[in-house]
Design a protein around this motif. Structure first.
Motif, PDB file in Angstrom:
ATOM      1  N   UNK A  73      78.288  49.344  54.099  1.00  0.00           N
ATOM      2  CA  UNK A  73      79.437  50.205  54.276  1.00  0.00           C
ATOM      3  C   UNK A  73      80.597  49.370  54.782  1.00  0.00           C
ATOM      4  N   UNK A  74      81.815  49.892  54.660  1.00  0.00           N
ATOM      5  CA  UNK A  74      82.994  49.165  55.118  1.00  0.00           C
ATOM      6  C   UNK A  74      83.988  50.124  55.746  1.00  0.00           C
ATOM      7  N   UNK A  75      84.593  49.700  56.860  1.00  0.00           N
ATOM      8  CA  UNK A  75      85.637  50.487  57.509  1.00  0.00           C
ATOM      9  C   UNK A  75      87.027  50.007  57.118  1.00  0.00           C
ATOM     10  N   UNK A  76      87.095  49.142  56.118  1.00  0.00           N
ATOM     11  CA  UNK A  76      88.372  48.599  55.667  1.00  0.00           C
ATOM     12  C   UNK A  76      88.661  47.221  56.203  1.00  0.00           C
TER      13      UNK A  76
ATOM     14  N   UNK B 217      87.698  55.224  61.017  1.00  0.00           N
ATOM     15  CA  UNK B 217      87.740  53.993  61.811  1.00  0.00           C
ATOM     16  C   UNK B 217      86.499  53.782  62.674  1.00  0.00           C
ATOM     17  N   UNK B 218      85.405  54.464  62.349  1.00  0.00           N
ATOM     18  CA  UNK B 218      84.138  54.263  63.034  1.00  0.00           C
ATOM     19  C   UNK B 218      83.076  53.829  62.029  1.00  0.00           C
ATOM     20  N   UNK B 219      82.142  53.009  62.506  1.00  0.00           N
ATOM     21  CA  UNK B 219      80.922  52.709  61.762  1.00  0.00           C
ATOM     22  C   UNK B 219      79.771  53.402  62.463  1.00  0.00           C
TER      23      UNK B 219
ATOM     24  N   UNK C  14      63.445  55.057  62.716  1.00  0.00           N
ATOM     25  CA  UNK C  14      62.348  55.907  63.193  1.00  0.00           C
ATOM     26  C   UNK C  14      62.763  56.887  64.279  1.00  0.00           C
ATOM     27  N   UNK C  15      64.028  57.323  64.249  1.00  0.00           N
ATOM     28  CA  UNK C  15      64.521  58.321  65.203  1.00  0.00           C
ATOM     29  C   UNK C  15      65.494  59.244  64.482  1.00  0.00           C
ATOM     30  N   UNK C  16      65.939  60.285  65.188  1.00  0.00           N
ATOM     31  CA  UNK C  16      67.006  61.135  64.685  1.00  0.00           C
ATOM     32  C   UNK C  16      68.346  60.755  65.293  1.00  0.00           C
ATOM     33  N   UNK C  17      68.422  59.593  65.913  1.00  0.00           N
ATOM     34  CA  UNK C  17      69.601  59.151  66.648  1.00  0.00           C
ATOM     35  C   UNK C  17      70.480  58.255  65.786  1.00  0.00           C
ATOM     36  N   UNK C  18      71.792  58.302  66.053  1.00  0.00           N
ATOM     37  CA  UNK C  18      72.704  57.360  65.408  1.00  0.00           C
ATOM     38  C   UNK C  18      73.708  56.845  66.432  1.00  0.00           C
ATOM     39  N   UNK C  19      74.137  55.598  66.234  1.00  0.00           N
ATOM     40  CA  UNK C  19      75.121  54.950  67.102  1.00  0.00           C
ATOM     41  C   UNK C  19      76.393  54.671  66.320  1.00  0.00           C
ATOM     42  N   UNK C  20      77.476  54.400  67.040  1.00  0.00           N
ATOM     43  CA  UNK C  20      78.732  54.106  66.350  1.00  0.00           C
ATOM     44  C   UNK C  20      79.538  53.066  67.121  1.00  0.00           C
ATOM     45  N   UNK C  21      80.491  52.495  66.406  1.00  0.00           N
ATOM     46  CA  UNK C  21      81.430  51.544  67.010  1.00  0.00           C
ATOM     47  C   UNK C  21      82.773  51.690  66.316  1.00  0.00           C
ATOM     48  N   UNK C  22      83.846  51.343  67.010  1.00  0.00           N
ATOM     49  CA  UNK C  22      85.186  51.384  66.448  1.00  0.00           C
ATOM     50  C   UNK C  22      85.457  50.153  65.593  1.00  0.00           C
ATOM     51  N   UNK C  23      86.437  50.276  64.695  1.00  0.00           N
ATOM     52  CA  UNK C  23      86.880  49.120  63.912  1.00  0.00           C
ATOM     53  C   UNK C  23      87.318  48.008  64.852  1.00  0.00           C
TER      54      UNK C  23
END
Length: 207
Positions: A102-105, A146-148, A154-163
């Motif tokens: 994936x790409x945030x630009x 602007x987030x990834x 093996x979880x229902x969890x997701x993490x994110x970070x800013x561009x």
């Protein structure tokens, strides 16, 4: 002068026997014309395919593009391919299975089965997100506003970070809780994130 119809091919492949027909269409497709007397079939052109670039060795594992520039994982290497067919080797991507990209630009995220990587198109640096102590190995990724976002294995969890972030914040995570199942994929649909689990589909949006 009498018009003589030319027996043009009507399919892409030739017959198994030349007695049945040896004609075939190349870069065209045939369409029957209903209610017309001049002809029964019209042939329309289609875009042709031709070799564009030779990229490394090994099997293709994933690809994406950023502002018209292609990024592809072939074998264990990440390559950049321009519209002029210029190919640049950007570094190693471990593993052999398909990757999720994936790409945030600005940055390209590559989720492989062993590690997760980030390539910065401005600094031209390929780094391992897996080395961040707050990062949990991902199986899927998507970009939105602007987030990834990364689905944790093996979880229902997701993490994110800013561009442009080079590290993960310890508290930047959430859990898909409508169903107690593991995330299989995260995908951007419009301005929302679709969280696809084993048996569920949950929608999230950024506020």
């Amino acid at each position: 002068m009498t018009r003589v119809p030319i027996p043009l091919g009507r399919s892409f492949g030739k017959g198994r026997s030349t007695a049945a027909g040896s004609q075939s269409l190349v870069n065209m497709y045939a369409e029957e014309v209903q209610g017309e007397e001049r002809t029964q079939v019209v042939c329309y052109p289609t875009p042709a395919k031709y070799p564009f670039a030779t990229i490394g060795g090994g099997l293709p594992r994933g690809a994406t593009s950023v502002q018209g520039v292609g990024y592809e994982v072939i074998g264990t290497r990440l390559y950049k391919v321009t519209d002029l067919a210029a190919v640049t080797d950007l570094g190693e991507i471990e593993g052999s299975a398909m990757v999720d990209m994936t790409s945030n630009g600005v940055q390209v995220s590559i989720v492989a089965e062993l590690k997760t990587y980030s390539y910065d198109t401005l600094s031209l640096v390929l780094s391992e997100l897996s080395s961040d102590p707050n990062f949990e190995q991902a199986t899927t990724a998507a970009s939105l506003n602007s987030y990834d976002a990364y689905g944790v294995a093996n979880t229902g969890r997701f993490r994110w970070r800013l561009v442009n972030s080079t590290s993960m914040a310890a508290n930047d995570f959430a859990t898909a809780e409508a169903e107690a199942d593991n995330l299989r994929a995260i995908r951007r649909v419009g301005n929302e994130l679709a969280l696809l689990g084993d048996t569920s589909l949950e929608w999230w949006y950024s506020t």
